[in-house]
Design a protein around this motif. Structure first.
Motif, PDB file in Angstrom:
ATOM      1  N   VAL A   1       0.843  -1.198   0.000  1.00 38.19           N
ATOM      2  CA  VAL A   1       0.000   0.000   0.000  1.00 38.19           C
ATOM      3  C   VAL A   1       0.880   1.251   0.000  1.00 38.19           C
ATOM      4  CG1 VAL A   1      -1.681   1.334   1.330  1.00 38.19           C
ATOM      5  CG2 VAL A   1      -1.929  -1.135   1.124  1.00 38.19           C
ATOM      6  N   ARG A   2       1.887   1.252   0.831  1.00 40.08           N
ATOM      7  CA  ARG A   2       2.805   2.387   0.916  1.00 40.08           C
ATOM      8  C   ARG A   2       3.471   2.623  -0.442  1.00 40.08           C
ATOM      9  NH1 ARG A   2       8.066   3.520   1.895  1.00 40.08           N
ATOM     10  NH2 ARG A   2       8.467   5.374   3.138  1.00 40.08           N
ATOM     11  N   GLN A   3       3.944   1.559  -1.071  1.00 43.08           N
ATOM     12  CA  GLN A   3       4.606   1.692  -2.371  1.00 43.08           C
ATOM     13  C   GLN A   3       3.653   2.218  -3.428  1.00 43.08           C
ATOM     14  OE1 GLN A   3       7.998   1.351  -2.899  1.00 43.08           O
ATOM     15  NE2 GLN A   3       7.390   2.397  -4.780  1.00 43.08           N
ATOM     16  N   ARG A   4       2.405   1.783  -3.379  1.00 45.25           N
ATOM     17  CA  ARG A   4       1.407   2.257  -4.352  1.00 45.25           C
ATOM     18  C   ARG A   4       1.199   3.762  -4.212  1.00 45.25           C
ATOM     19  NH1 ARG A   4      -0.431   2.659  -9.100  1.00 45.25           N
ATOM     20  NH2 ARG A   4      -2.665   2.890  -9.290  1.00 45.25           N
ATOM     21  N   LEU A   5       1.093   4.248  -2.974  1.00 42.58           N
ATOM     22  CA  LEU A   5       0.919   5.678  -2.748  1.00 42.58           C
ATOM     23  C   LEU A   5       2.144   6.465  -3.225  1.00 42.58           C
ATOM     24  CD1 LEU A   5      -0.791   5.567   0.751  1.00 42.58           C
ATOM     25  CD2 LEU A   5      -1.841   6.310  -1.393  1.00 42.58           C
ATOM     26  N   LEU A   6       3.319   5.924  -2.981  1.00 48.41           N
ATOM     27  CA  LEU A   6       4.544   6.577  -3.453  1.00 48.41           C
ATOM     28  C   LEU A   6       4.584   6.612  -4.978  1.00 48.41           C
ATOM     29  CD1 LEU A   6       7.119   5.037  -0.939  1.00 48.41           C
ATOM     30  CD2 LEU A   6       6.231   7.377  -0.933  1.00 48.41           C
ATOM     31  N   ASP A   7       4.174   5.511  -5.610  1.00 46.97           N
ATOM     32  CA  ASP A   7       4.142   5.445  -7.077  1.00 46.97           C
ATOM     33  C   ASP A   7       3.164   6.463  -7.679  1.00 46.97           C
ATOM     34  OD1 ASP A   7       6.009   3.411  -7.028  1.00 46.97           O
ATOM     35  OD2 ASP A   7       4.536   1.806  -7.346  1.00 46.97           O
ATOM     36  N   LEU A   8       2.120   6.804  -6.926  1.00 47.90           N
ATOM     37  CA  LEU A   8       1.133   7.776  -7.399  1.00 47.90           C
ATOM     38  C   LEU A   8       1.628   9.217  -7.248  1.00 47.90           C
ATOM     39  CD1 LEU A   8      -2.117   6.140  -6.016  1.00 47.90           C
ATOM     40  CD2 LEU A   8      -1.466   6.375  -8.414  1.00 47.90           C
ATOM     41  N   GLY A   9       2.812   9.393  -6.654  1.00 47.82           N
ATOM     42  CA  GLY A   9       3.381  10.731  -6.513  1.00 47.82           C
ATOM     43  C   GLY A   9       3.283  11.321  -5.131  1.00 47.82           C
ATOM     44  N   LEU A  10       2.804  10.548  -4.156  1.00 51.16           N
ATOM     45  CA  LEU A  10       2.679  11.048  -2.796  1.00 51.16           C
ATOM     46  C   LEU A  10       3.969  10.780  -2.017  1.00 51.16           C
ATOM     47  CD1 LEU A  10      -0.995   9.955  -2.193  1.00 51.16           C
ATOM     48  CD2 LEU A  10      -0.142  12.238  -2.678  1.00 51.16           C
ATOM     49  N   ASN A  11       5.055  11.336  -2.520  1.00 56.49           N
ATOM     50  CA  ASN A  11       6.366  11.167  -1.916  1.00 56.49           C
ATOM     51  C   ASN A  11       6.616  12.257  -0.881  1.00 56.49           C
ATOM     52  OD1 ASN A  11       7.223   9.067  -3.838  1.00 56.49           O
ATOM     53  ND2 ASN A  11       7.034  10.730  -5.308  1.00 56.49           N
ATOM     54  N   PRO A  12       7.406  11.971   0.148  1.00 53.70           N
ATOM     55  CA  PRO A  12       7.760  13.023   1.108  1.00 53.70           C
ATOM     56  C   PRO A  12       8.351  14.231   0.382  1.00 53.70           C
ATOM     57  CG  PRO A  12       8.391  10.891   1.965  1.00 53.70           C
ATOM     58  CD  PRO A  12       7.939  10.669   0.541  1.00 53.70           C
TER      59      PRO A  12
END
Length: 96
Positions: A42-53
């Motif tokens: 789930v975390r990786q999916r959110l990061l892949d969508l552009g929700l990076n720190p």
């Protein structure tokens, strides 16, 4: 035209308010992603969508009975359910 246009990059000061889940940001407000919680997939999916720190997002729609709609990377739009947005920790300009 032989001259190159030089646009200086301005470093914006990071918001200093306390971290909170993205679900708590009001419609029309911008926030900076500070942390993404959750299991690996789930975390990786959110990061892949552009929700990076460090990413700036703007809340376009935040109604409790429907998915949250946010703008990411300027013209990108995401619709996320409440469980997902609750895992994205952000700061806004408000608070101290």
């Amino acid at each position: 035209m032989g001259s190159k246009l030089s646009i200086p990059l301005r470093v914006k000061e990071a918001p200093t308010g306390p971290m909170m889940p993205l679900t708590m940001v009001n419609r029309g407000e911008a926030a900076i992603v500070r942390k993404v919680k959750g299991c690996g997939t789930v975390r990786q999916r959110l990061l892949d969508l552009g929700l990076n720190p460090g990413a700036t997002v703007q809340v376009l729609k935040n109604e409790s009975a429907s998915p949250m709609i946010i703008a990411v990377k300027g013209d990108g739009r995401l619709a996320l359910d409440r469980k997902m947005t609750h895992r994205v920790m952000v700061t806004t300009g408000a608070g101290g």
